[in-house]
Write a protein that holds these residues in place. Structure first.
Motif, PDB file in Angstrom:
ATOM      1  N   GLY A 374       0.782  -1.225   0.000  1.00 49.51           N
ATOM      2  CA  GLY A 374       0.000   0.000   0.000  1.00 49.51           C
ATOM      3  C   GLY A 374       0.812   1.273   0.000  1.00 49.51           C
ATOM      4  O   GLY A 374       0.279   2.357  -0.266  1.00 49.51           O
ATOM      5  N   ASP A 375       2.116   1.184   0.262  1.00 48.21           N
ATOM      6  CA  ASP A 375       2.975   2.371   0.266  1.00 48.21           C
ATOM      7  C   ASP A 375       3.377   2.807  -1.133  1.00 48.21           C
ATOM      8  O   ASP A 375       3.748   3.967  -1.341  1.00 48.21           O
ATOM      9  CB  ASP A 375       4.253   2.100   1.074  1.00 48.21           C
ATOM     10  CG  ASP A 375       3.984   1.826   2.544  1.00 48.21           C
ATOM     11  OD1 ASP A 375       3.016   2.402   3.079  1.00 48.21           O
ATOM     12  OD2 ASP A 375       4.749   1.038   3.141  1.00 48.21           O
ATOM     13  N   LEU A 376       3.358   1.893  -2.099  1.00 45.88           N
ATOM     14  CA  LEU A 376       3.886   2.154  -3.437  1.00 45.88           C
ATOM     15  C   LEU A 376       2.831   2.855  -4.291  1.00 45.88           C
ATOM     16  O   LEU A 376       1.745   2.311  -4.512  1.00 45.88           O
ATOM     17  CB  LEU A 376       4.324   0.846  -4.087  1.00 45.88           C
ATOM     18  CG  LEU A 376       5.359   0.053  -3.265  1.00 45.88           C
ATOM     19  CD1 LEU A 376       5.644  -1.285  -3.917  1.00 45.88           C
ATOM     20  CD2 LEU A 376       6.648   0.850  -3.098  1.00 45.88           C
ATOM     21  N   ILE A 377       3.158   4.039  -4.758  1.00 46.81           N
ATOM     22  CA  ILE A 377       2.185   4.896  -5.437  1.00 46.81           C
ATOM     23  C   ILE A 377       1.683   4.247  -6.724  1.00 46.81           C
ATOM     24  O   ILE A 377       2.456   3.919  -7.622  1.00 46.81           O
ATOM     25  CB  ILE A 377       2.804   6.269  -5.748  1.00 46.81           C
ATOM     26  CG1 ILE A 377       3.144   7.006  -4.455  1.00 46.81           C
ATOM     27  CG2 ILE A 377       1.860   7.113  -6.596  1.00 46.81           C
ATOM     28  CD1 ILE A 377       3.862   8.323  -4.657  1.00 46.81           C
ATOM     29  N   GLY A 378       0.342   4.073  -6.785  1.00 44.77           N
ATOM     30  CA  GLY A 378      -0.306   3.590  -7.996  1.00 44.77           C
ATOM     31  C   GLY A 378       0.079   2.191  -8.417  1.00 44.77           C
ATOM     32  O   GLY A 378      -0.013   1.859  -9.604  1.00 44.77           O
TER      33      GLY A 378
END
Length: 426
Positions: A374-378
Motif C-alpha cells: 500500500g505504500d507504493l504509489i499507484g
C-alpha cells in the motif's frame, strides 16, 4: 596449503561439495499474486533512456571527449497493443513511433582539450548550463527550476536546495532566491548558476575530468527529461492526464552522492501529487546489478510457473534488502535514505519474464519493515499496465525502454568510430 588444516576450512570444503539441492527460496521472499480484475491500465507511456561514449584521438598526447545523448519517448498504449511483441511489424512500429521522440545531446572535454575561453573546469560548468538551458526552447531548464523551487505548489516562494560554491567550495547554505537562474556566493562573491546545485564541479579537476562525469550528466538529464513530461502534464487543462500515464526510467530511481540534492524535492512533489488525488505513476527498471542477480537466483521458486497464471510481485523491505540482497547488518542510516526516491520491487510476469522495478512512495519511510504494498504509489494500475509492455526480444525487457534505448544509443548511431573521426578532424 596450511589453511586446509583448519577443521573449519575442511568442513566448509566438504559441505560445499556435498551440499543438498535447494528446493525452496532461501531468502523467504514474500510473493503476492496480482488480480487485475476491475483495474484500468494506464493509457499513455513515456520512457527515458540515455547513453554516453568517451572518445580518444589517435594523436599524442591523446585528446579525450565524451558525447552524451538522452531520449524521451511517448507512446500510446492502444497503438502498442496491436504490435506483436515477438515479431513487430515495421509499418506498425513506424506509425507508433512517428513524432514521438525528443532527443538531447552534448559533448564534454575530458583530457588534453582546452578552449580559448577558459579551463576545462569552466568549459564543463558552462556547457552543462548552456546544454540544459538551450535545448527544446529551455523546457529542461524550466523543469530544473520547477523542481528546485517547488513550483508545483501554488504560491511557492521556496529557495533552491543548498549547494557547494564551485569557486571557493563553501556552501551556498541559503540556496538561490526563488526562480533565479544565477546568483553570487556569499563567501567569495563568485558567480554561481542554478545548474551548479547538481555538483558536477565536485567530480572534476581544473584541467581534466573523469568519464564518470558524462555518466552523471546522462543520469541528471534522464531525470530532467522525465520530469519535463510530468511537469507539462501536471499543468495540463485535463487534470486527469498525468495520473493516466506511466513514466518509465531505465535504471533505478536514485541520485547518488552530490547529485542527491534534488531527491527531497522529488519525494515532496510525489507525496503532494498523491495527497491532492493526482498520483504520478513512475517506475525505474534495473536490468543488472545486485538486485537483478539476487532475483535471478530465486525467481524459479516463485509463481507463475505456467503461462496464463497471475503475475506475482514482492515489495522489498529495507530489512530484506540489508539481510538478503546485500547480506550486511542494518546500517546506521536506513537503506536509500538520502539517495533513493523509489523502493525496490520484484515482479514475475510469466515463467520467462521477470524484472526488478523501483516504485516511489512519496515521503520516505525509514522503518526496516517498509515499504509494504500500500505504500507504493499507484502500484495496482502499474501492474495492470506492464504485461502488455513486456517484450520477449530480451529477457525481462519492456518495449518502451527498448525503443527509447534505440533512439538514445550511440553504439550504432552515430557509431563511436564516426565520433572518433570527428574528433581527429576537429
Amino acid at each position: 596449503m596450511a589453511v586446509i588444516e583448519s577443521p573449519w576450512v575442511r568442513s566448509l570444503v566438504e559441505d560445499f561439495e556435498g551440499a543438498p539441492p535447494v528446493d525452496g527460496d532461501p531468502s523467504r521472499t514474500v510473493w503476492q499474486a496480482f488480480a487485475p480484475a476491475g483495474i484500468e491500465p494506464l493509457r499513455n507511456i513515456w520512457a527515458v533512456d540515455g547513453s554516453f561514449v568517451p572518445v580518444r584521438s589517435e594523436q599524442m598526447p591523446p585528446r579525450e571527449v565524451a558525447f552524451v545523448k538522452t531520449a524521451l519517448l511517448m507512446l500510446d498504449r492502444a497503438k502498442l497493443d496491436v504490435i506483436d511483441k515477438d515479431l513487430p511489424h515495421p509499418l506498425l512500429l513506424r506509425d507508433a513511433l512517428k513524432d514521438t521522440g525528443v532527443q538531447h545531446a552534448t559533448v564534454f572535454p575530458l583530457k588534453n582539450v582546452r578552449t580559448s575561453m577558459g579551463t576545462n573546469f569552466d568549459a564543463i560548468r558552462n556547457i552543462v548550463r548552456d546544454s540544459i538551458r538551450a535545448d527544446q526552447g529551455g523546457c529542461f531548464h524550466e523543469t530544473m527550476k520547477w523542481l528546485a523551487y517547488k513550483k508545483w505548489m501554488p504560491g511557492s516562494q521556496a529557495s533552491s536546495p543548498a549547494f557547494q560554491c564551485p569557486h571557493c567550495r563553501e556552501d551556498v547554505a541559503s540556496g538561490l532566491p526563488h526562480d533565479s537562474e544565477e546568483g553570487h556566493c556569499g563567501a567569495c562573491s563568485g558567480q554561481v548558476y542554478l545548474s551548479d546545485l547538481w555538483g558536477f564541479h565536485m567530480e572534476m579537476g581544473e584541467d581534466s575530468a573523469p568519464e564518470s562525469l558524462a555518466s552523471s550528466y546522462m543520469l541528471v538529464m534522464e531525470h530532467l527529461m522525465l520530469f519535463t513530461a510530468v511537469r507539462l502534464m501536471w499543468g495540463h487543462s485535463d487534470r486527469a492526464l498525468v495520473s493516466d500515464t506511466l513514466f518509465i526510467k531505465d535504471g533505478p530511481l536514485t541520485l547518488r552522492s552530490q547529485y542527491s540534492k534534488m531527491v527531497p524535492n522529488i519525494r515532496e512533489f510525489l507525496q503532494h501529487a498523491k495527497d491532492v488525488g493526482r498520483p504520478v505513476h513512475i517506475i525505474g527498471q534495473e536490468k543488472s546489478g545486485a538486485f537483478f542477480d539476487h532475483l535471478a537466483s530465486i525467481v524459479r521458486f516463485a509463481a507463475p510457473h505456467n503461462r496464463g497464471e497471475p503475475l506475482t510481485f514482492a515489495p522489498l523491505t529495507h530489512g530484506y534488502v540489508h539481510k538478503e540482497v546485500y547480506r550486511t547488518p542494518a546500517a546506521a542510516n536506513p537503506y536509500g535514505l538520502k539517495t533513493n526516491w523509489g523502493e525496490k520491487l520484484y515482479l514475475k510476469v510469466d515463467p520467462g519474464a521477470y524484472m526488478v522495478l523501483n516504485v516511489p512512495t512519496g515521503t520516505y519511510l525509514p522503518s526496516e519493515d517498509r515499504p509494504v504494498t500500500g505504500d507504493l504509489i499507484g502500484l495496482n494500475r502499474i501492474l495492470a499496465t506492464l504485461p502488455a509492455l513486456v517484450s520477449h526480444k530480451f529477457e525481462g525487457a519492456l518495449y518502451p525502454v527498448e525503443l527509447a534505448n534505440g533512439i538514445a544509443s550511440m553504439s550504432s548511431y552515430p557509431s563511436a568510430a564516426i565520433l572518433q573521426r570527428f574528433m581527429e578532424q576537429a
